[in-house]
Motif scaffolding. Sequence first.
Motif: not given
Length: 263
Positions: A102, A105, A107, A109-111, A114, A155-158
């Motif tokens: 995390v 990770f 940001p 890629k997070w967006d 999601i 895999k926080s976002a997934y």
Amino acid sequence: MSSQTSTKAALITGSTSGIGLAIAEAFAANGYGVVLNGLGDTDDIKAICTRLTTTYKVDVIYHPANMMKPDEIADMMALAQNLFGRLDVLVNNAGVQFVAPVEEFPPEKWDQIIAINLSSAFHTIRLAIPGMADRKWGRIINIASAHGLVASPFKSAYVAAKHGIVGLTKTIALEHARDGVTCNAICPGYVLTGLVQAQIPDQAKSRGISEEDVIQNVLLAAQPTKQFVTVDQVASFALYLASDAAAQINGAILTIDGGWTAQ
Ligand code: NAD
């Protein structure tokens, strides 16, 4: 395409490869007009449309909406409902993965995750529901994941997006339970598609192990059957959920994971 307003129509996001393509083919094989969507080489996508149309004698159209862009999603939903005159089945399947601790990770890629894995389903659902509720029949099938129920590191976002789509599924199921519209989530374990193949090198790097060790000791370690789920098994499950026999399955979070989440 010819106008076939009496033909049932199914739209599958992210259906140019993997699980989505298998689901699209299963619906085409069962007489549905199909809307394909996803990224990929234009000639390859044309070839898929031609193959499905000629093999199954149904109308197959492709819309290139980027699932990160609500206006493109709206255009796709309008085109599908205009061309077929209806949308009976919506399968929210488009998804991407990114694997990193995390604190590393990115940001953006997070967006992205999601937007594609969660928010796109909100946009397709909000635009599909009015027609389904009017006709008193509709099926919304969200392809979540075992990661909608349990987590894995890196895999926080997934995992967040897949847990989110589980919540969205339950909410929609309650809102439209009296309208003949069901909303369910399928939670596959590991299926050997491009999405999984692409993460093997990253997992190896994050964990400091070989790629073979990732397959045997990370991916299949989670699955008691020690076998990958197949795309055809997921497609058959989706087809069943779209049948009249499944009318009372609503708001269900259904695993197909070789026993992973039984542990
Ligand atoms: P895949 O990479 O073969 O397919 C993903 C699809 O999404 C492709 O058609 C791709 O073009 C499309 N896509 C990606 N970004 C997009 C965008 N911005 N706009 C439109 N389309 C886009 O992977 P898959 O394994 O078939 O994954 C399909 C779904 O199944 C995903 O939601 C994934 O999270 C879920 N899933 C996969 C597994 C697995 O082990 N493969 C397990 C559980 C859940």
